[in-house]
Design an enzyme around this catalytic site. Structure first.
Site, mmCIF file in Angstrom:
data_model
loop_
_atom_site.group_PDB
_atom_site.id
_atom_site.type_symbol
_atom_site.label_atom_id
_atom_site.label_comp_id
_atom_site.label_asym_id
_atom_site.label_seq_id
_atom_site.Cartn_x
_atom_site.Cartn_y
_atom_site.Cartn_z
ATOM 1 N N SER A 32 0.897 -1.235 -0.235
ATOM 2 C CA SER A 32 -0.066 -0.003 0.127
ATOM 3 C C SER A 32 0.688 1.243 0.081
ATOM 4 C CB SER A 32 -0.841 0.232 1.077
ATOM 5 O OG SER A 32 -1.708 -1.042 1.401
ATOM 6 N N HIS A 92 -1.038 -2.484 -7.115
ATOM 7 C CA HIS A 92 -1.943 -2.233 -5.798
ATOM 8 C C HIS A 92 -3.121 -2.123 -6.341
ATOM 9 C CE1 HIS A 92 -2.749 1.179 -2.880
ATOM 10 N NE2 HIS A 92 -2.909 0.058 -2.181
ATOM 11 N N GLU A 96 -3.743 0.296 -9.038
ATOM 12 C CA GLU A 96 -2.475 1.066 -9.332
ATOM 13 C C GLU A 96 -1.222 0.539 -9.670
ATOM 14 O OE1 GLU A 96 -2.095 3.283 -5.517
ATOM 15 O OE2 GLU A 96 -1.904 5.329 -6.422
ATOM 16 N N ASN A 118 -2.765 6.371 -1.550
ATOM 17 C CA ASN A 118 -2.759 6.359 -0.108
ATOM 18 C C ASN A 118 -2.237 7.508 0.727
ATOM 19 O OD1 ASN A 118 -4.301 4.038 0.815
ATOM 20 N ND2 ASN A 118 -2.568 2.751 0.311
HETATM 21 N N1 LIG Z 1 -6.304 -4.225 3.573
HETATM 22 C C1 LIG Z 1 -6.322 -3.237 2.611
HETATM 23 O O1 LIG Z 1 -7.399 -2.480 2.162
HETATM 24 C C2 LIG Z 1 -5.227 -3.251 1.518
HETATM 25 C C3 LIG Z 1 -5.418 -2.678 0.191
HETATM 26 C C4 LIG Z 1 -4.621 -2.611 -0.874
HETATM 27 C C5 LIG Z 1 -3.156 -3.190 -0.450
HETATM 28 N N2 LIG Z 1 -2.952 -3.769 0.802
HETATM 29 C C6 LIG Z 1 -1.696 -4.472 1.070
HETATM 30 O O2 LIG Z 1 -1.789 -5.660 0.835
HETATM 31 C C7 LIG Z 1 -0.943 -6.325 1.528
HETATM 32 C C8 LIG Z 1 -1.663 -7.504 2.371
HETATM 33 O O3 LIG Z 1 -2.578 -6.936 3.117
HETATM 34 P P1 LIG Z 1 -4.016 -7.503 3.756
HETATM 35 O O4 LIG Z 1 -4.878 -6.499 4.310
HETATM 36 O O5 LIG Z 1 -4.122 -8.729 2.924
HETATM 37 O O6 LIG Z 1 -3.371 -8.122 5.239
HETATM 38 P P2 LIG Z 1 -4.020 -9.400 6.040
HETATM 39 O O7 LIG Z 1 -3.411 -9.144 7.553
HETATM 40 O O8 LIG Z 1 -5.303 -9.710 5.778
HETATM 41 O O9 LIG Z 1 -3.094 -10.509 5.311
HETATM 42 C C9 LIG Z 1 -1.557 -10.668 5.353
HETATM 43 C C10 LIG Z 1 -1.216 -12.162 5.150
HETATM 44 O O10 LIG Z 1 0.234 -12.355 4.723
HETATM 45 C C11 LIG Z 1 0.649 -13.323 5.615
HETATM 46 N N3 LIG Z 1 1.990 -13.386 5.605
HETATM 47 C C12 LIG Z 1 2.772 -12.827 6.723
HETATM 48 N N4 LIG Z 1 4.051 -13.243 6.381
HETATM 49 C C13 LIG Z 1 4.078 -14.079 5.286
HETATM 50 C C14 LIG Z 1 5.121 -14.595 4.478
HETATM 51 N N5 LIG Z 1 6.344 -14.650 4.848
HETATM 52 N N6 LIG Z 1 4.901 -15.379 3.673
HETATM 53 C C15 LIG Z 1 3.519 -15.718 3.037
HETATM 54 N N7 LIG Z 1 2.517 -15.334 3.938
HETATM 55 C C16 LIG Z 1 2.912 -14.198 4.803
HETATM 56 C C17 LIG Z 1 -0.115 -13.428 6.799
HETATM 57 O O11 LIG Z 1 -0.277 -14.871 7.485
HETATM 58 C C18 LIG Z 1 -1.550 -12.995 6.446
HETATM 59 O O12 LIG Z 1 -2.656 -14.215 5.990
HETATM 60 C C19 LIG Z 1 -0.195 -5.197 2.469
HETATM 61 O O13 LIG Z 1 0.899 -4.978 2.049
HETATM 62 C C20 LIG Z 1 -1.247 -3.900 2.325
HETATM 63 O O14 LIG Z 1 -0.624 -3.061 2.759
HETATM 64 C C21 LIG Z 1 -3.979 -3.897 1.800
#
Ligand SMILES: NC(=O)c1ccc[n+]([C@@H]2O[C@H](COP(=O)([O-])OP(=O)(O)OC[C@H]3O[C@@H](n4cnc5c(N)ncnc54)[C@H](O)[C@@H]3O)[C@@H](O)[C@H]2O)c1
Length: 283
Positions: free
Chosen positions: A119, A140, A152, A190
């Protein structure tokens, strides 16, 4: 370059959504997380979404089964050896992403594109963790991935324009609209959104109005589909805090300093929808 096989790393809310949409598009997908329990959890979210689509008559049972057949599961990164495109969606933490990208770079064939769904973290820095920085790019997706149109596309300084072209084609095939921007902290989305969310949290902290009032004022007054506090709960308050810290550090500007109330909620484990409690409670 033609992409056929996609590895999605991280089966949380974003990773499972990306895997779902990729499989619905016809790609062979592997969904990975650190253990099978977490991968299964991600798969169950996909199953629920597809069941809902079937019950609404938007998809047949047969199509649902075909989509599910295209998704393989893994608790390790070995499937990178077969992937044309990897989309990383692990937690918003640079050192975790560094470990993942170093391992992916070791395993994946030289043609494989390594995309990150970060993000806010610098794509140029993530690219530098690999020996193929020209094949690293930001992809993104927005939350919830099956619903939101935007992807994005963030080019690292090193990204090869051919790589940009390929991931834009993939995003379009997935029914999304890819829009490019440069690699600056928070990118376009963001950098704007997080200032608004943080300001709403400051308002709550100062007792300007209760959460419902802040959100309803923004919904009814600005025509936003969701209020900023409800949106923060959807994103995940840990992710919101991580992004604000990247902005604060990246620009050195106090306008991005995270509200102490946000830090306290994250310390308490009140991370929003994913833990059942954030600014609102969820059953
Ligand atoms: N939540 C949002 O609205 C959003 C939107 C766009 C982008 N993002 C980005 O997407 C990414 C994930 O966010 P999310 O909301 O899905 O988080 P989340 O907490 O729902 O999921 C993250 C997952 O990553 C896993 N993980 C951690 N370390 C790992 C590893 N070494 N290998 C494999 N898996 C691993 C965790 O176990 C978890 O299941 C982040 O970089 C976040 O910034 C989030």
């Amino acid at each position: 370059m033609e992409v056929k096989k996609i590895l999605v790393v991280g089966a949380g809310q974003m990773g499972s959504g990306i895997a779902q949409v990729a499989a619905q598009t016809g790609y062979d997908v592997t969904l990975n997380d650190i253990n099978m329990e977490l991968v299964e959890k991600g798969l169950n979210v996909i199953k629920k979404n597809l069941d809902r689509a079937v019950s609404k008559g938007k998809m047949t049972e047969d199509d649902k089964n075909k989509v599910l057949e295209r998704i393989k599961l893994a608790d390790n990164l070995e499937p990178a050896k077969e992937a044309d495109l990897v989309i990383e969606a692990v937690v918003e933490n640079l050192s975790v992403k560094e470990q993942v990208f170093r391992k992916l770079d070791e395993l994946a064939p030289s043609h494989t594109i390594l995309a990150t769904n970060t993000s806010s973290l610098p794509i140029t820095k993530i690219a530098s963790f690999t020996k193929r920085p020209e094949k690293v790019i930001g992809m993104h997706f927005m939350n919830p991935v099956p619903v939101m149109k935007l992807v994005e596309i963030i080019n690292a300084l090193q990204t090869d324009p051919e790589v940009t072209k390929t991931v834009k084609e993939v995003a379009e095939k997935m029914g999304k609209v890819p829009i490019e921007c440069k690699d600056v902290p928070g990118f376009v989305s963001n950098r704007v959104l997080m200032v608004m969310i943080n300001e709403a949290i400051w308002e709550l902290y100062e007792g300007v109005a209760p959460a419902e009032n802040i959100d309803n004022i923004m919904k009814l007054g600005m025509n936003h589909p969701m209020g900023p506090l409800a949106l923060a709960d959807l994103i995940g308050l840990d992710t919101v805090l991580a992004i604000l810290n990247v902005l604060y550090e990246g620009y050195g500007d106090p306008k991005y300093r995270p509200c102490p109330l946000l830090k306290a909620y994250v310390d308490a484990g009140w991370l929003g929808r994913k833990t059942g409690k954030g600014f609102y409670e969820y059953k």
